[in-house]
Design a protein around this motif. Structure first.
Motif, mmCIF file in Angstrom:
data_model
loop_
_atom_site.group_PDB
_atom_site.id
_atom_site.type_symbol
_atom_site.label_atom_id
_atom_site.label_comp_id
_atom_site.label_asym_id
_atom_site.label_seq_id
_atom_site.Cartn_x
_atom_site.Cartn_y
_atom_site.Cartn_z
ATOM 1 N N SER A 23 0.810 -1.228 0.000
ATOM 2 C CA SER A 23 0.000 0.000 0.000
ATOM 3 C C SER A 23 0.840 1.273 0.000
ATOM 4 O O SER A 23 0.455 2.284 0.583
ATOM 5 C CB SER A 23 -0.986 -0.009 1.178
ATOM 6 O OG SER A 23 -1.879 -1.091 1.043
ATOM 7 N N VAL A 24 1.983 1.207 -0.646
ATOM 8 C CA VAL A 24 2.819 2.394 -0.900
ATOM 9 C C VAL A 24 2.908 2.485 -2.420
ATOM 10 O O VAL A 24 3.907 2.137 -3.025
ATOM 11 C CB VAL A 24 4.221 2.264 -0.265
ATOM 12 C CG1 VAL A 24 5.057 3.493 -0.570
ATOM 13 C CG2 VAL A 24 4.123 2.027 1.229
ATOM 14 N N CYS A 25 1.825 2.899 -3.029
ATOM 15 C CA CYS A 25 1.676 2.839 -4.477
ATOM 16 C C CYS A 25 2.144 4.137 -5.123
ATOM 17 O O CYS A 25 1.372 5.083 -5.278
ATOM 18 C CB CYS A 25 0.233 2.530 -4.836
ATOM 19 S SG CYS A 25 -0.366 1.012 -4.058
ATOM 20 N N LYS A 26 3.410 4.152 -5.473
ATOM 21 C CA LYS A 26 4.006 5.320 -6.120
ATOM 22 C C LYS A 26 5.072 4.817 -7.086
ATOM 23 O O LYS A 26 5.906 3.999 -6.718
ATOM 24 C CB LYS A 26 4.640 6.236 -5.071
ATOM 25 C CG LYS A 26 5.243 7.485 -5.653
ATOM 26 C CD LYS A 26 5.820 8.372 -4.572
ATOM 27 C CE LYS A 26 6.460 9.594 -5.232
ATOM 28 N NZ LYS A 26 7.061 10.476 -4.224
ATOM 29 N N LEU A 27 5.014 5.304 -8.298
ATOM 30 C CA LEU A 27 5.991 4.891 -9.294
ATOM 31 C C LEU A 27 7.256 5.732 -9.185
ATOM 32 O O LEU A 27 7.219 6.885 -8.761
ATOM 33 C CB LEU A 27 5.410 5.025 -10.699
ATOM 34 C CG LEU A 27 4.253 4.095 -11.029
ATOM 35 C CD1 LEU A 27 3.710 4.426 -12.407
ATOM 36 C CD2 LEU A 27 4.658 2.648 -10.938
ATOM 37 N N THR A 28 8.352 5.131 -9.595
ATOM 38 C CA THR A 28 9.598 5.878 -9.663
ATOM 39 C C THR A 28 9.446 6.992 -10.694
ATOM 40 O O THR A 28 8.525 6.964 -11.514
ATOM 41 C CB THR A 28 10.769 4.963 -10.068
ATOM 42 O OG1 THR A 28 10.457 4.329 -11.310
ATOM 43 C CG2 THR A 28 11.051 3.903 -9.005
ATOM 44 N N ALA A 29 10.344 7.961 -10.658
ATOM 45 C CA ALA A 29 10.259 9.107 -11.579
ATOM 46 C C ALA A 29 10.230 8.661 -13.041
ATOM 47 O O ALA A 29 9.530 9.262 -13.861
ATOM 48 C CB ALA A 29 11.416 10.059 -11.336
ATOM 49 N N ASP A 30 10.950 7.598 -13.359
ATOM 50 C CA ASP A 30 10.968 7.105 -14.741
ATOM 51 C C ASP A 30 9.852 6.099 -15.026
ATOM 52 O O ASP A 30 9.789 5.517 -16.097
ATOM 53 C CB ASP A 30 12.324 6.502 -15.080
ATOM 54 C CG ASP A 30 12.675 5.290 -14.223
ATOM 55 O OD1 ASP A 30 11.889 4.913 -13.321
ATOM 56 O OD2 ASP A 30 13.757 4.714 -14.450
ATOM 57 N N ARG A 31 8.983 5.893 -14.028
ATOM 58 C CA ARG A 31 7.837 4.984 -14.129
ATOM 59 C C ARG A 31 8.257 3.548 -14.400
ATOM 60 O O ARG A 31 7.515 2.763 -14.972
ATOM 61 C CB ARG A 31 6.831 5.471 -15.175
ATOM 62 C CG ARG A 31 6.260 6.848 -14.854
ATOM 63 C CD ARG A 31 5.254 7.352 -15.869
ATOM 64 N NE ARG A 31 4.149 6.458 -16.126
ATOM 65 C CZ ARG A 31 3.011 6.410 -15.429
ATOM 66 N NH1 ARG A 31 2.839 7.199 -14.403
ATOM 67 N NH2 ARG A 31 2.053 5.573 -15.769
ATOM 68 N N ALA A 32 9.465 3.200 -13.943
ATOM 69 C CA ALA A 32 9.979 1.852 -14.166
ATOM 70 C C ALA A 32 9.309 0.823 -13.257
ATOM 71 O O ALA A 32 9.034 -0.295 -13.676
ATOM 72 C CB ALA A 32 11.490 1.812 -13.965
ATOM 73 N N TYR A 33 9.063 1.205 -11.991
ATOM 74 C CA TYR A 33 8.463 0.274 -11.051
ATOM 75 C C TYR A 33 7.880 1.026 -9.859
ATOM 76 O O TYR A 33 8.161 2.211 -9.649
ATOM 77 C CB TYR A 33 9.470 -0.779 -10.588
ATOM 78 C CG TYR A 33 10.690 -0.193 -9.902
ATOM 79 C CD1 TYR A 33 10.702 0.034 -8.535
ATOM 80 C CD2 TYR A 33 11.831 0.134 -10.631
ATOM 81 C CE1 TYR A 33 11.809 0.582 -7.912
ATOM 82 C CE2 TYR A 33 12.939 0.681 -10.011
ATOM 83 C CZ TYR A 33 12.923 0.893 -8.643
ATOM 84 O OH TYR A 33 14.015 1.443 -8.036
ATOM 85 N N CYS A 34 7.097 0.324 -9.062
ATOM 86 C CA CYS A 34 6.492 0.876 -7.855
ATOM 87 C C CYS A 34 7.536 0.891 -6.744
ATOM 88 O O CYS A 34 8.224 -0.113 -6.532
ATOM 89 C CB CYS A 34 5.300 0.010 -7.440
ATOM 90 S SG CYS A 34 4.586 0.470 -5.846
ATOM 91 N N VAL A 35 7.644 2.003 -6.038
ATOM 92 C CA VAL A 35 8.630 2.094 -4.960
ATOM 93 C C VAL A 35 8.225 1.244 -3.753
ATOM 94 O O VAL A 35 9.071 0.888 -2.928
ATOM 95 C CB VAL A 35 8.903 3.556 -4.519
ATOM 96 C CG1 VAL A 35 9.488 4.360 -5.659
ATOM 97 C CG2 VAL A 35 7.662 4.211 -3.973
ATOM 98 N N GLY A 36 6.966 0.896 -3.639
ATOM 99 C CA GLY A 36 6.511 0.074 -2.525
ATOM 100 C C GLY A 36 6.779 -1.404 -2.711
ATOM 101 O O GLY A 36 7.389 -2.053 -1.868
ATOM 102 N N CYS A 37 6.355 -1.947 -3.833
ATOM 103 C CA CYS A 37 6.454 -3.394 -4.050
ATOM 104 C C CYS A 37 7.506 -3.792 -5.077
ATOM 105 O O CYS A 37 7.771 -4.979 -5.255
ATOM 106 C CB CYS A 37 5.101 -3.970 -4.443
ATOM 107 S SG CYS A 37 4.485 -3.412 -6.051
#
Length: 64
Positions: free
Chosen positions: A17-31
């Protein structure tokens, strides 16, 4: 209810439940999953989910 066979064992989602993408939208910082992996989770069988969880452990180790 599951009968304990590999196809019916529930594999928990890696979402924390930490749903935020990296700046380059490569992956979710939570999972650490990619958007494709997040979208595909509900369509994966138990073996595919376990394989992805193993990949995520490797990603976490590489990120440390």
């Amino acid at each position: 209810m599951t009968d304990g066979t590999p196809d019916t064992i529930i594999v928990p989602s890696p979402c924390i439940s930490v749903c935020k993408l990296t700046a380059d939208r490569a992956y979710c910082v939570g999972c650490l999953r990619t958007l494709e992996e997040i979208r595909g989770w509900k369509h994966m069988d138990a073996d595919q989910k376990r394989a992805l969880l193993a990949d995520l452990e490797n990603r976490q180790a590489a990120a440390e």
